[in-house]
Design an enzyme around this catalytic site. Structure first.
Site, PDB file in Angstrom:
ATOM      1  CE  LYS A  13      38.110 100.819  22.318  1.00  0.00           C
ATOM      2  NZ  LYS A  13      37.903  99.377  22.091  1.00  0.00           N
ATOM      3  NE  ARG A  88      42.057  99.740  27.565  1.00  0.00           N
ATOM      4  CZ  ARG A  88      42.107  99.623  26.233  1.00  0.00           C
ATOM      5  NH1 ARG A  88      41.864 100.645  25.463  1.00  0.00           N
ATOM      6  NH2 ARG A  88      42.371  98.500  25.694  1.00  0.00           N
ATOM      7  NE  ARG A 126      42.549  95.348  15.077  1.00  0.00           N
ATOM      8  CZ  ARG A 126      42.269  95.829  16.287  1.00  0.00           C
ATOM      9  NH1 ARG A 126      41.475  96.869  16.411  1.00  0.00           N
ATOM     10  NH2 ARG A 126      42.781  95.257  17.348  1.00  0.00           N
ATOM     11  NE  ARG A 159      46.091  96.331  17.880  1.00  0.00           N
ATOM     12  CZ  ARG A 159      45.139  96.966  18.582  1.00  0.00           C
ATOM     13  NH1 ARG A 159      44.441  97.925  18.007  1.00  0.00           N
ATOM     14  NH2 ARG A 159      44.894  96.652  19.827  1.00  0.00           N
ATOM     15  NE  ARG A 170      43.371  93.399  22.711  1.00  0.00           N
ATOM     16  CZ  ARG A 170      43.204  93.448  21.391  1.00  0.00           C
ATOM     17  NH1 ARG A 170      43.737  92.502  20.621  1.00  0.00           N
ATOM     18  NH2 ARG A 170      42.531  94.433  20.840  1.00  0.00           N
TER      19      ARG A 170
HETATM   20  P1  AP5 Z   1      38.425  98.565  15.531  1.00  0.00           P
HETATM   21  O1  AP5 Z   1      37.757  99.822  15.108  1.00  0.00           O
HETATM   22  O2  AP5 Z   1      39.877  98.439  15.298  1.00  0.00           O
HETATM   23  O3  AP5 Z   1      38.035  98.232  17.061  1.00  0.00           O
HETATM   24  P2  AP5 Z   1      38.518  98.892  18.417  1.00  0.00           P
HETATM   25  O4  AP5 Z   1      37.319  99.034  19.273  1.00  0.00           O
HETATM   26  O5  AP5 Z   1      39.323 100.104  18.159  1.00  0.00           O
HETATM   27  O6  AP5 Z   1      39.387  97.692  18.984  1.00  0.00           O
HETATM   28  P3  AP5 Z   1      40.855  97.692  19.605  1.00  0.00           P
HETATM   29  O7  AP5 Z   1      41.361  96.306  19.503  1.00  0.00           O
HETATM   30  O8  AP5 Z   1      41.709  98.769  19.008  1.00  0.00           O
HETATM   31  O9  AP5 Z   1      40.546  98.028  21.067  1.00  0.00           O
HETATM   32  P4  AP5 Z   1      41.423  97.768  22.275  1.00  0.00           P
HETATM   33  O10 AP5 Z   1      40.736  98.600  23.263  1.00  0.00           O
HETATM   34  O11 AP5 Z   1      41.630  96.350  22.617  1.00  0.00           O
HETATM   35  O12 AP5 Z   1      42.890  98.213  21.792  1.00  0.00           O
HETATM   36  P5  AP5 Z   1      43.717  99.558  22.000  1.00  0.00           P
HETATM   37  O13 AP5 Z   1      44.527  99.779  20.799  1.00  0.00           O
HETATM   38  O14 AP5 Z   1      42.879 100.619  22.528  1.00  0.00           O
HETATM   39  O15 AP5 Z   1      37.636  97.367  14.805  1.00  0.00           O
HETATM   40  C1  AP5 Z   1      37.993  96.014  15.014  1.00  0.00           C
HETATM   41  C2  AP5 Z   1      37.750  95.210  13.731  1.00  0.00           C
HETATM   42  O16 AP5 Z   1      36.334  95.170  13.492  1.00  0.00           O
HETATM   43  C3  AP5 Z   1      38.379  95.831  12.480  1.00  0.00           C
HETATM   44  O17 AP5 Z   1      38.838  94.806  11.652  1.00  0.00           O
HETATM   45  C4  AP5 Z   1      37.212  96.582  11.814  1.00  0.00           C
HETATM   46  O18 AP5 Z   1      37.359  96.660  10.408  1.00  0.00           O
HETATM   47  C5  AP5 Z   1      36.024  95.713  12.204  1.00  0.00           C
HETATM   48  N1  AP5 Z   1      34.783  96.480  12.357  1.00  0.00           N
HETATM   49  C6  AP5 Z   1      34.645  97.697  12.938  1.00  0.00           C
HETATM   50  N2  AP5 Z   1      33.351  98.096  12.920  1.00  0.00           N
HETATM   51  C7  AP5 Z   1      32.654  97.093  12.312  1.00  0.00           C
HETATM   52  C8  AP5 Z   1      31.274  96.895  11.995  1.00  0.00           C
HETATM   53  N3  AP5 Z   1      30.360  97.827  12.296  1.00  0.00           N
HETATM   54  N4  AP5 Z   1      30.927  95.734  11.396  1.00  0.00           N
HETATM   55  C9  AP5 Z   1      31.865  94.782  11.094  1.00  0.00           C
HETATM   56  N5  AP5 Z   1      33.174  94.917  11.362  1.00  0.00           N
HETATM   57  C10 AP5 Z   1      33.582  96.051  11.968  1.00  0.00           C
HETATM   58  O19 AP5 Z   1      44.694  99.096  23.195  1.00  0.00           O
HETATM   59  C11 AP5 Z   1      45.701  98.125  22.973  1.00  0.00           C
HETATM   60  C12 AP5 Z   1      46.442  97.850  24.259  1.00  0.00           C
HETATM   61  O20 AP5 Z   1      47.099  99.050  24.713  1.00  0.00           O
HETATM   62  C13 AP5 Z   1      45.586  97.418  25.454  1.00  0.00           C
HETATM   63  O21 AP5 Z   1      45.329  96.026  25.449  1.00  0.00           O
HETATM   64  C14 AP5 Z   1      46.457  97.858  26.624  1.00  0.00           C
HETATM   65  O22 AP5 Z   1      47.510  96.931  26.841  1.00  0.00           O
HETATM   66  C15 AP5 Z   1      47.063  99.156  26.130  1.00  0.00           C
HETATM   67  N6  AP5 Z   1      46.216 100.313  26.496  1.00  0.00           N
HETATM   68  C16 AP5 Z   1      45.557 101.142  25.662  1.00  0.00           C
HETATM   69  N7  AP5 Z   1      44.879 102.079  26.334  1.00  0.00           N
HETATM   70  C17 AP5 Z   1      45.121 101.840  27.650  1.00  0.00           C
HETATM   71  C18 AP5 Z   1      44.681 102.443  28.852  1.00  0.00           C
HETATM   72  N8  AP5 Z   1      43.836 103.500  28.842  1.00  0.00           N
HETATM   73  N9  AP5 Z   1      45.116 101.931  30.020  1.00  0.00           N
HETATM   74  C19 AP5 Z   1      45.969 100.881  30.056  1.00  0.00           C
HETATM   75  N10 AP5 Z   1      46.409 100.243  28.950  1.00  0.00           N
HETATM   76  C20 AP5 Z   1      45.986 100.717  27.765  1.00  0.00           C
HETATM   77 MG    MG Z   2      41.342 100.646  18.470  1.00  0.00          MG
END
Ligand code: AP5
Ligand code: MG
Ligand code: ZN
Length: 216
Positions: A13, A88, A126, A159, A170
């Site tokens: 994402k 989410r 990552r 992270r 997660r």
């Molecule tokens: P990346 O692009 O970083 O993936 P992502 O989908 O953004 O994954 P996240 O870990 O950021 O998602 P998340 O939803 O768990 O975390 P968030 O920060 O939102 O890519 C991942 C890796 O893959 C990278 O190394 C990249 O280089 C690689 N990659 C990408 N595309 C690729 C491809 N095509 N091929 C190969 N490799 C590839 O949330 C964190 C925390 O915040 C949550 O756990 C929760 O506690 C809290 N939080 C956030 N939003 C909310 C909400 N709405 N409600 C409640 N709690 C929330």
């Molecule tokens: Mg992300």
């Protein structure tokens, strides 16, 4: 355009959002990034959010909804926005509908689909830039120089929630609380599923196609 990016942790994402906002000229709004910024600044919000994030749990809906409501009311969101990581839960999705009811609602929900077995490898490998937030992977998207951001020269870090144990939590939180949104948005005719297990640029082109754009 008002767009939601859906997908499990590690689906790409954040990576795709970097590409999408350059093409669409709309702000990228990531609740995860906003919480991490609050944690680094040591605010009360950050301290509260950290208790959940470090365990791989979701931050409570009321807190997250409040942050989004304030953010999308900012003037830069008048022409649309790209939400990454929100909503989410079903209550968050309903709160978002309420927030947008006078603006015609969402235009599209893009679901990046990646099989669970790839996600742990993506997340544990990552690395992110401390300075500009750019996203790398040790093998799939490595920086030219080890631990240094290609874009700004900043130092890369891992992270705190990217350890194998927290990643597993997660992923199960995703299956229980977030995956039901796929059906929710499908029923509303907003959902576009895009296969995420392709090279980063191929996924971007396919997301563009889902939005009716030709970025080949
Ligand atoms: P990346 O692009 O970083 O993936 P992502 O989908 O953004 O994954 P996240 O870990 O950021 O998602 P998340 O939803 O768990 O975390 P968030 O920060 O939102 O890519 C991942 C890796 O893959 C990278 O190394 C990249 O280089 C690689 N990659 C990408 N595309 C690729 C491809 N095509 N091929 C190969 N490799 C590839 O949330 C964190 C925390 O915040 C949550 O756990 C929760 O506690 C809290 N939080 C956030 N939003 C909310 C909400 N709405 N409600 C409640 N709690 C929330
Ligand atoms: Mg992300
Ligand atoms: Zn950087």
């Amino acid at each position: 355009m008002k767009i939601v990016l859906l997908g499990p942790p590690g689906a790409g994402k954040g990576t795709q959002a970097e590409g999408l906002v350059k093409k669409l000229f709309i702000p990228h709004i990531s609740t995860g990034d906003m919480f991490r910024a609050a944690i680094s600044s040591g605010t009360a919000l950050g301290m509260e959010a950290k208790r959940y994030i470090d365990q791989g749990k979701l931050v409570p809906d009321e807190i997250t909804e409040g942050i989004i409501m304030d953010r999308i009311a900012q003037p830069d969101c008048r022409g649309g926005f790209l939400l990454d990581g929100f909503p989410r839960t079903l209550p968050q999705a309903m709160a978002l509908e309420e927030m947008l009811k006078d603006q015609g609602g969402l235009d599209a929900v893009l679901d990046i689909s990646v099989e669970p077995e790839h996600l742990i490898v993506r997340l544990t490998g990552r690395r992110m830039c401390k300075k500009c937030g750019a996203i790398y992977h040790l093998h799939y998207n490595a920086p030219q120089q080890e631990n240094v951001c290609d874009l700004c020269g900043g130092e890369l870090f891992q992270r705190d929630d990217d350890t194998e144990e927290t990643v597993k939590n997660r992923l199960s939180v995703y299956s229980e609380q977030t995956a039901p949104l796929i059906e929710f948005y499908q029923k509303k005719g907003l959902l576009h599923v895009v296969e995420g297990n392709h090279p980063i640029n191929t996924v971007l082109v396919n997301l563009g196609k889902a939005l009716g754009q030709n970025w080949n």
